[in-house]
Design a protein around this motif. Structure first.
Motif, PDB file in Angstrom:
ATOM      1  N   GLY A 165       0.788  -1.226   0.000  1.00 39.00           N
ATOM      2  CA  GLY A 165       0.000   0.000   0.000  1.00 39.00           C
ATOM      3  C   GLY A 165       0.817   1.271   0.000  1.00 39.00           C
ATOM      4  N   GLN A 166       2.014   1.241   0.516  1.00 37.11           N
ATOM      5  CA  GLN A 166       2.865   2.429   0.558  1.00 37.11           C
ATOM      6  C   GLN A 166       4.314   2.015   0.371  1.00 37.11           C
ATOM      7  OE1 GLN A 166       2.257   4.734   4.111  1.00 37.11           O
ATOM      8  NE2 GLN A 166       0.095   5.086   3.701  1.00 37.11           N
ATOM      9  N   PRO A 167       5.117   2.911  -0.187  1.00 36.38           N
ATOM     10  CA  PRO A 167       6.546   2.588  -0.338  1.00 36.38           C
ATOM     11  C   PRO A 167       7.249   2.597   1.025  1.00 36.38           C
ATOM     12  CG  PRO A 167       6.088   4.817  -1.112  1.00 36.38           C
ATOM     13  CD  PRO A 167       4.764   4.211  -0.771  1.00 36.38           C
ATOM     14  N   GLY A 168       8.301   1.830   1.123  1.00 34.75           N
ATOM     15  CA  GLY A 168       9.113   1.823   2.345  1.00 34.75           C
ATOM     16  C   GLY A 168       8.609   0.886   3.430  1.00 34.75           C
ATOM     17  N   LEU A 169       7.634   0.058   3.137  1.00 31.10           N
ATOM     18  CA  LEU A 169       7.143  -0.898   4.141  1.00 31.10           C
ATOM     19  C   LEU A 169       8.135  -2.046   4.292  1.00 31.10           C
ATOM     20  CD1 LEU A 169       3.385  -1.019   3.117  1.00 31.10           C
ATOM     21  CD2 LEU A 169       4.354   0.084   5.128  1.00 31.10           C
ATOM     22  N   PRO A 170       8.136  -2.690   5.436  1.00 31.47           N
ATOM     23  CA  PRO A 170       9.084  -3.805   5.627  1.00 31.47           C
ATOM     24  C   PRO A 170       8.755  -4.973   4.699  1.00 31.47           C
ATOM     25  CG  PRO A 170       7.562  -3.652   7.486  1.00 31.47           C
ATOM     26  CD  PRO A 170       7.301  -2.467   6.606  1.00 31.47           C
ATOM     27  N   ASP A 171       9.772  -5.791   4.461  1.00 31.07           N
ATOM     28  CA  ASP A 171       9.559  -7.019   3.693  1.00 31.07           C
ATOM     29  C   ASP A 171       8.604  -7.906   4.471  1.00 31.07           C
ATOM     30  OD1 ASP A 171      11.302  -6.216   1.710  1.00 31.07           O
ATOM     31  OD2 ASP A 171      13.036  -7.162   2.678  1.00 31.07           O
ATOM     32  N   SER A 172       8.215  -8.988   3.854  1.00 32.65           N
ATOM     33  CA  SER A 172       7.316  -9.907   4.549  1.00 32.65           C
ATOM     34  C   SER A 172       7.987 -10.432   5.816  1.00 32.65           C
ATOM     35  CB  SER A 172       6.914 -11.057   3.640  1.00 32.65           C
ATOM     36  OG  SER A 172       8.032 -11.769   3.211  1.00 32.65           O
ATOM     37  N   THR A 173       7.170 -10.706   6.801  1.00 31.46           N
ATOM     38  CA  THR A 173       7.631 -11.180   8.100  1.00 31.46           C
ATOM     39  C   THR A 173       7.086 -12.585   8.317  1.00 31.46           C
ATOM     40  OG1 THR A 173       7.487  -8.920   8.933  1.00 31.46           O
ATOM     41  CG2 THR A 173       7.637 -10.660  10.571  1.00 31.46           C
ATOM     42  N   ILE A 174       7.876 -13.434   8.940  1.00 31.78           N
ATOM     43  CA  ILE A 174       7.431 -14.790   9.257  1.00 31.78           C
ATOM     44  C   ILE A 174       7.507 -14.977  10.765  1.00 31.78           C
ATOM     45  CG2 ILE A 174       7.919 -17.249   9.025  1.00 31.78           C
ATOM     46  CD1 ILE A 174       9.076 -16.637   6.271  1.00 31.78           C
ATOM     47  N   LYS A 175       6.402 -15.466  11.338  1.00 32.35           N
ATOM     48  CA  LYS A 175       6.422 -15.809  12.759  1.00 32.35           C
ATOM     49  C   LYS A 175       5.959 -17.244  12.908  1.00 32.35           C
ATOM     50  CE  LYS A 175       1.894 -13.847  13.884  1.00 32.35           C
ATOM     51  NZ  LYS A 175       1.157 -12.939  14.738  1.00 32.35           N
ATOM     52  N   GLU A 176       6.514 -17.931  13.877  1.00 28.85           N
ATOM     53  CA  GLU A 176       6.188 -19.332  14.115  1.00 28.85           C
ATOM     54  C   GLU A 176       5.825 -19.536  15.578  1.00 28.85           C
ATOM     55  OE1 GLU A 176       9.200 -21.450  10.911  1.00 28.85           O
ATOM     56  OE2 GLU A 176       9.574 -21.698  13.045  1.00 28.85           O
ATOM     57  N   TYR A 177       4.915 -20.458  15.804  1.00 31.79           N
ATOM     58  CA  TYR A 177       4.609 -20.857  17.167  1.00 31.79           C
ATOM     59  C   TYR A 177       4.156 -22.309  17.180  1.00 31.79           C
ATOM     60  CZ  TYR A 177      -0.231 -19.753  15.878  1.00 31.79           C
ATOM     61  OH  TYR A 177      -1.453 -19.697  15.254  1.00 31.79           O
ATOM     62  N   LYS A 178       4.230 -22.927  18.342  1.00 30.66           N
ATOM     63  CA  LYS A 178       3.903 -24.342  18.481  1.00 30.66           C
ATOM     64  C   LYS A 178       2.420 -24.521  18.782  1.00 30.66           C
ATOM     65  CE  LYS A 178       8.478 -25.417  20.182  1.00 30.66           C
ATOM     66  NZ  LYS A 178       9.276 -25.882  21.304  1.00 30.66           N
ATOM     67  N   VAL A 179       1.856 -25.578  18.197  1.00 33.09           N
ATOM     68  CA  VAL A 179       0.470 -25.961  18.459  1.00 33.09           C
ATOM     69  C   VAL A 179       0.489 -27.442  18.824  1.00 33.09           C
ATOM     70  CG1 VAL A 179      -1.847 -26.154  17.514  1.00 33.09           C
ATOM     71  CG2 VAL A 179      -0.353 -24.321  16.725  1.00 33.09           C
ATOM     72  N   SER A 180      -0.073 -27.781  19.973  1.00 32.79           N
ATOM     73  CA  SER A 180      -0.091 -29.162  20.421  1.00 32.79           C
ATOM     74  C   SER A 180      -1.529 -29.666  20.407  1.00 32.79           C
ATOM     75  CB  SER A 180       0.495 -29.255  21.828  1.00 32.79           C
ATOM     76  OG  SER A 180       0.515 -30.598  22.256  1.00 32.79           O
ATOM     77  N   ASP A 181      -1.817 -30.562  19.469  1.00 33.45           N
ATOM     78  CA  ASP A 181      -3.163 -31.113  19.329  1.00 33.45           C
ATOM     79  C   ASP A 181      -3.120 -32.203  18.278  1.00 33.45           C
ATOM     80  OD1 ASP A 181      -5.932 -31.402  19.656  1.00 33.45           O
ATOM     81  OD2 ASP A 181      -6.192 -29.240  19.863  1.00 33.45           O
ATOM     82  N   THR A 182      -4.286 -32.727  17.905  1.00 33.54           N
ATOM     83  CA  THR A 182      -4.333 -33.645  16.781  1.00 33.54           C
ATOM     84  C   THR A 182      -4.038 -32.836  15.533  1.00 33.54           C
ATOM     85  OG1 THR A 182      -6.687 -33.296  16.397  1.00 33.54           O
ATOM     86  CG2 THR A 182      -6.079 -35.088  17.908  1.00 33.54           C
TER      87      THR A 182
END
Length: 82
Positions: free
Chosen positions: A36-53
Motif C-alpha cells: 500500500g505504501q513505499p518503504g514498508l518492511p519485507d514480509s515477516t514470518i512468525k512461528e509458534y507451536k500448536v499441540s493437538d491432533t
C-alpha cells in the motif's frame, strides 16, 4: 473370563501408545505481507507451536490468517501448519 498378565500388559501398552500418538506438537508458520505504501518492511514470518491432533492443530493455525487495512497500509497474514 481369565486374562493372562502378559495379555493385560500388552493391551495397556497399546492403549497408552494409541492415545499418546494422536496428540502431537506442530509448528504453525504465519507469513505477513505488507502493501500500500513505499518503504514498508519485507514480509515477516512468525512461528509458534500448536499441540493437538493434526486436524485440530491445522484448524487452530489457519484460523489466525487474516487481512487488515489501516491508514492505506494493507497487511495479509497467511498461516499454515508444518
Amino acid at each position: 473370563m481369565k486374562f493372562r498378565t502378559g495379555t493385560l500388559l500388552a493391551l495397556a501398552i497399546l492403549v497408552t501408545f494409541g492415545l499418546s500418538s494422536c496428540r502431537r506438537e506442530y509448528i504453525c508458520q504465519c507469513t505477513i505481507v505488507y502493501s500500500g505504501q513505499p518503504g514498508l518492511p519485507d514480509s515477516t514470518i512468525k512461528e509458534y507451536k500448536v499441540s493437538d491432533t493434526k486436524k485440530k492443530a491445522a484448524s487452530k493455525c489457519e484460523s489466525n490468517s487474516k487481512t487488515s487495512e489501516k491508514d492505506g497500509i494493507k497487511s495479509v497474514e497467511t498461516c499454515k501448519l508444518y
